[in-house]
Write a protein that holds these residues in place. Sequence first.
Motif, PDB file in Angstrom:
ATOM      1  N   SER B  24       0.832  -1.189   0.000  1.00  0.00           N
ATOM      2  CA  SER B  24       0.000   0.000   0.000  1.00  0.00           C
ATOM      3  C   SER B  24       0.874   1.248   0.000  1.00  0.00           C
ATOM      4  N   ASP B  26       1.708   5.259  -2.478  1.00  0.00           N
ATOM      5  CA  ASP B  26       1.439   6.078  -3.662  1.00  0.00           C
ATOM      6  C   ASP B  26       1.933   5.365  -4.924  1.00  0.00           C
ATOM      7  N   SER B  28       0.799   6.033  -7.954  1.00  0.00           N
ATOM      8  CA  SER B  28       0.289   6.825  -9.084  1.00  0.00           C
ATOM      9  C   SER B  28       1.230   6.865 -10.290  1.00  0.00           C
ATOM     10  N   THR B  31       1.576   3.789 -14.635  1.00  0.00           N
ATOM     11  CA  THR B  31       0.562   4.290 -15.550  1.00  0.00           C
ATOM     12  C   THR B  31       0.281   3.343 -16.723  1.00  0.00           C
ATOM     13  N   ARG B  55      -2.176  -2.988 -10.213  1.00  0.00           N
ATOM     14  CA  ARG B  55      -2.279  -1.748  -9.448  1.00  0.00           C
ATOM     15  C   ARG B  55      -3.747  -1.389  -9.363  1.00  0.00           C
ATOM     16  N   ASP B  56      -4.210  -1.153  -8.155  1.00  0.00           N
ATOM     17  CA  ASP B  56      -5.591  -0.753  -7.951  1.00  0.00           C
ATOM     18  C   ASP B  56      -5.572   0.394  -6.951  1.00  0.00           C
ATOM     19  N   GLY B  57      -5.617   1.622  -7.440  1.00  0.00           N
ATOM     20  CA  GLY B  57      -5.514   2.786  -6.556  1.00  0.00           C
ATOM     21  C   GLY B  57      -4.170   2.790  -5.853  1.00  0.00           C
ATOM     22  N   ASP B  58      -4.201   2.729  -4.528  1.00  0.00           N
ATOM     23  CA  ASP B  58      -2.962   2.742  -3.748  1.00  0.00           C
ATOM     24  C   ASP B  58      -2.411   1.340  -3.499  1.00  0.00           C
TER      25      ASP B  58
END
Lengths: 302, 244
Positions: B24, B26, B28, B31, B55-58
């Motif tokens: 868990s 960042d 982001s 991509t 990757r699912d969000g955080d």
Amino acid sequence: MGKMSVSLCGIGLDNPVIPASGTFGYGLEFAEIYDINVLGTFSFKGTTKEPRFGNPTPRIAECASGMLNAVGLQNPGVHHVIERELPALKKVFHKKVMANVSGSCIEDYVYVSELLDREDQVGWLEINISCPNVKAGGMGFGTSCESAAAVTKAVKAAVKKPVIMKLSPNVTDIAAIAKACEDAGADGICVINTLLGMRIDLRTGRPVIANVTGGVSGPCVFPVALRAVYQVRAAVKIPVVGCGGVSSAADVLEMMYAGASAVEVGAANLTDPYACKKIIEDLPGVMYKYGIKNLSDINGSK
Amino acid sequence: MKNVIFEIKENFKLANGVYKMLLSGDASDITAPGQFVNVRIDGLYLRRPVSVCDRDGDLLTLIYKVVGSGTEAMSKMKKGEKLDLLTGLGNGYGTGVSGDAPLLLGGGVGVPPLYLLAKTLIEEGKKVSVILGFNKKDEIFYENEFKDLGCFVTVTTVDGSYGRKGFVTDALPDNYSYYYACGPLPMLKAVYKACKTGGQLSFEERMGCGFGACMGCSCKTVTGYKRICKDGPVLYKEEILWEK
């Protein structure tokens, strides 16, 4: 003049921290993640007359507190550097850059140095006579006083900017080679390039690196580098740039006490891309801790 | 690229020698499917590159095989421990050119990055077929996870202990619009020879930095020298030069 500022061959640096050649490309990968203008300067990727692919892969191995590489001077060649890399760099880096030059014969060293000497952004020419990973030239020029002096003399005759000779630790008497370079006209000495080493993969019984041997760098070589700086400092009057295993602000200070006017940081950039930025940020605190008001008070520039 | 400290949420054995780690933090900078992270491990100098499985969000999923001291240390990490990652490395797979029925081919620990790729392609409305190749039954993982995404899944094992006996190239369907591959070099070569559509292949190499600075992982391509870590790991079929 800030308290971290130093002078290298007559050119002022905001701080003594210089990413070492081969660990910082031509600056652009790092400019994507932080403002590289915080650096004193940086030494760009070893550049040769013609483009070079370098050695076959694997080129990388690991060791306790360090790594080995046998990249073999991969670079796009001096013409590409002048036409593409330097204009791109100019947009993101507003200081003088150190141009690292390599070659397989004296004529090539002179050719590349002459061209880079004419570039406004180039502040210093760092002549690599110490690459352990190429068959022709490289370290071959840096292991005897005569050949080191011959390269120095030829490059000096062709350029106006300060010439810093980057020396190999894989020699019996590094101070004697430094002195020979000084006598041939060098403006500075950088010690050390990587130490020749190897690793074997026990699953195959074969060397990990395709080139068999590679150059060892990282914290494991720091004491060797520090010793070389100290010995060279005692042997020459020109400025010494310390390089080898530096990974903290405290290491920078040790290098400067040993006699370095400025300090290169190599392998640390590869494991932590922010390494130089962090070292520069940490320097004031470490200076305060040891009661150092100005770095120029301790550096060995004469 | 970003340097982020993640927290380990789960870390467990998925198959023989293969582990799954859920993190868990960042994420982001991830991509595209097929990108990787570079993991710092206490006591080891170089980071360890590991492909991103999902990757699912955080939340970030890594699936890795224990091959040396670095991955062995990773396998012993516990929930709640922190992990220092460089994230968002590599180019990843391009999904725009896949056509409507892409084929995904994974071998061993080449399978994980295909998961996020399959998920992305299915979100784009494509009909995805997957061939997962393993040496033997006890090494198989993620067959059901790919099925749950809605993929048509075929499993091959070299020794025939599960699914179809043979290599991924022994189970090629008649029709597919494009292919994506990740796996060991001999598998990539075989796929390159056997598959006639356009395709993208993900390569592995020993890396120094993982972000394009050291030139440790360079390869020659039709379009010039490329760094597996920065210009790859995914190369388009048309640009590959087989040297080794």
